[in-house]
Design a protein around this motif. Structure first.
Motif, PDB file in Angstrom:
ATOM      1  N   GLY A   1      -9.934   9.427  -8.251  1.00  0.00           N
ATOM      2  CA  GLY A   1      -9.478  10.157  -7.083  1.00  0.00           C
ATOM      3  C   GLY A   1      -8.334   9.469  -6.375  1.00  0.00           C
ATOM      4  N   LEU A   2      -7.667  10.235  -5.484  1.00  0.00           N
ATOM      5  CA  LEU A   2      -6.535   9.760  -4.696  1.00  0.00           C
ATOM      6  C   LEU A   2      -6.719  10.149  -3.241  1.00  0.00           C
ATOM      7  CD1 LEU A   2      -3.550  10.864  -6.985  1.00  0.00           C
ATOM      8  CD2 LEU A   2      -4.372   8.509  -6.658  1.00  0.00           C
ATOM      9  N   GLY A   3      -6.333   9.260  -2.338  1.00  0.00           N
ATOM     10  CA  GLY A   3      -6.329   9.581  -0.928  1.00  0.00           C
ATOM     11  C   GLY A   3      -5.096  10.384  -0.541  1.00  0.00           C
ATOM     12  N   LEU A   4      -5.289  11.372   0.351  1.00  0.00           N
ATOM     13  CA  LEU A   4      -4.177  12.191   0.832  1.00  0.00           C
ATOM     14  C   LEU A   4      -3.741  11.808   2.245  1.00  0.00           C
ATOM     15  CD1 LEU A   4      -5.284  15.738  -0.384  1.00  0.00           C
ATOM     16  CD2 LEU A   4      -3.764  14.108  -1.533  1.00  0.00           C
ATOM     17  N   SER A   5      -4.595  11.133   2.987  1.00  0.00           N
ATOM     18  CA  SER A   5      -4.271  10.725   4.353  1.00  0.00           C
ATOM     19  C   SER A   5      -4.290   9.209   4.452  1.00  0.00           C
ATOM     20  CB  SER A   5      -5.259  11.345   5.350  1.00  0.00           C
ATOM     21  OG  SER A   5      -6.582  10.946   5.066  1.00  0.00           O
ATOM     22  N   SER A   6      -3.693   8.682   5.509  1.00  0.00           N
ATOM     23  CA  SER A   6      -3.508   7.233   5.622  1.00  0.00           C
ATOM     24  C   SER A   6      -4.821   6.477   5.746  1.00  0.00           C
ATOM     25  CB  SER A   6      -2.612   6.916   6.822  1.00  0.00           C
ATOM     26  OG  SER A   6      -3.206   7.395   8.025  1.00  0.00           O
ATOM     27  N   GLU A   7      -5.858   7.114   6.300  1.00  0.00           N
ATOM     28  CA  GLU A   7      -7.131   6.432   6.513  1.00  0.00           C
ATOM     29  C   GLU A   7      -8.031   6.459   5.277  1.00  0.00           C
ATOM     30  OE1 GLU A   7      -8.076   4.674   9.363  1.00  0.00           O
ATOM     31  OE2 GLU A   7      -5.921   4.938   9.639  1.00  0.00           O
ATOM     32  N   ALA A   8      -7.731   7.313   4.325  1.00  0.00           N
ATOM     33  CA  ALA A   8      -8.569   7.427   3.127  1.00  0.00           C
ATOM     34  C   ALA A   8      -8.301   6.261   2.181  1.00  0.00           C
ATOM     35  CB  ALA A   8      -8.286   8.748   2.426  1.00  0.00           C
ATOM     36  N   LEU A   9      -9.199   6.066   1.212  1.00  0.00           N
ATOM     37  CA  LEU A   9      -8.933   5.124   0.133  1.00  0.00           C
ATOM     38  C   LEU A   9      -7.629   5.483  -0.563  1.00  0.00           C
ATOM     39  CD1 LEU A   9     -12.457   4.911  -1.579  1.00  0.00           C
ATOM     40  CD2 LEU A   9     -11.371   3.138  -0.178  1.00  0.00           C
TER      41      LEU A   9
END
Length: 247
Positions: free
Chosen positions: A221-229
């Protein structure tokens, strides 16, 4: 929660699991069956990372309406504190809970179940221990489009045991059968808390059924927002066993 869990819509004689994606299935473990679901992950955020090794979800089917659940994860965190590289390892608080079947699918009405857990801080390593119990719940829903395609989605909330403010969660995962042995999905999911920036992510994965009672999976998976992994990768396996005589 950094666990990878899943939604599936195969024939009932195949194992139904909550991994590998975040969207947990509304299907309960069969009555008087034990089911184990295990994963090994690497979760990256900048130069820091976490290694859950493993995540474990243990389930037992009590009857057609109730399932017992125990969830645990041993983890190693590697991170920078100033100029120092630090490593922490231990057992996160063990969670106990249940899944309750609420509604069967009918027309546009989804098959729906409720999952409720509570994290027990005294059943965890000191470095990961929270000052209070950490409850969580989610409604798990699924609409079957045809024999090879379904959409699963979850809505719920969790508490970290330190703050009274909940973190709300959502997931949506279209899933596809690829013949008799393979299954794949794509997913969007996120976590939203007051006074914090939301965490939005996407992931995808594939699973292989060795037989009706054993499944292997891999996902990323990939984070889409700055706070996500920033990203993660995971592999896992799931199995089930009858705990009764077939005489």
């Amino acid at each position: 929660m950094m666990l990878l869990t899943g939604m599936h819509m195969q024939a009932q004689d195949k194992i139904e699991t909550d991994r590998p994606d975040q969207t947990e299935t509304p299907v309960l473990t069969p009555v008087r069956y034990f089911q184990g679901e295990f994963g090994f992950n690497k979760e990256n955020k900048g130069s820091d990372y976490r290694l859950p090794h493993p995540t474990a979800l243990l389930k037992y089917g009590i009857n057609k309406r109730f399932e017992l659940r125990v969830e645990a994860s041993a983890a190693t965190d590697k991170f920078k504190n100033g100029a120092n590289n630090l490593t922490e390892s231990g057992l996160e608080p063990v969670e106990i809970g249940t899944k309750i079947a609420l509604l069967e699918e009918k027309g546009l009405r989804p098959k729906t179940s409720l999952i409720a857990h509570v994290g027990l801080p005294f059943l965890g390593s000191k470095i990961y221990r929270s000052p209070h119990l950490s409850p969580s719940f989610r409604f798990t829903m699924q609409n079957t489009i045809n024999d090879n395609f379904a959409i699963g989605y979850n809505l719920g909330a969790e508490w970290d045991g330190a703050s009274a403010m909940p973190t709300w969660l959502y997931t949506i995962a279209p899933g596809f059968n690829l013949g008799e042995k393979w299954y794949t999905y794509v997913e969007a999911f996120g976590f939203i808390a007051k006074y914090q920036k939301p965490q939005h992510s996407v992931d995808a994965g594939i699973a292989y059924f060795v037989n009706n009672d054993l499944k292997l999976d891999v996902s990323a998976g990939l984070g889409l927002s700055s706070e996500a992994l920033d990203n993660y990768v995971a592999v896992g396996f799931s199995f089930r066993l009858p705990l009764y005589s077939k005489r």
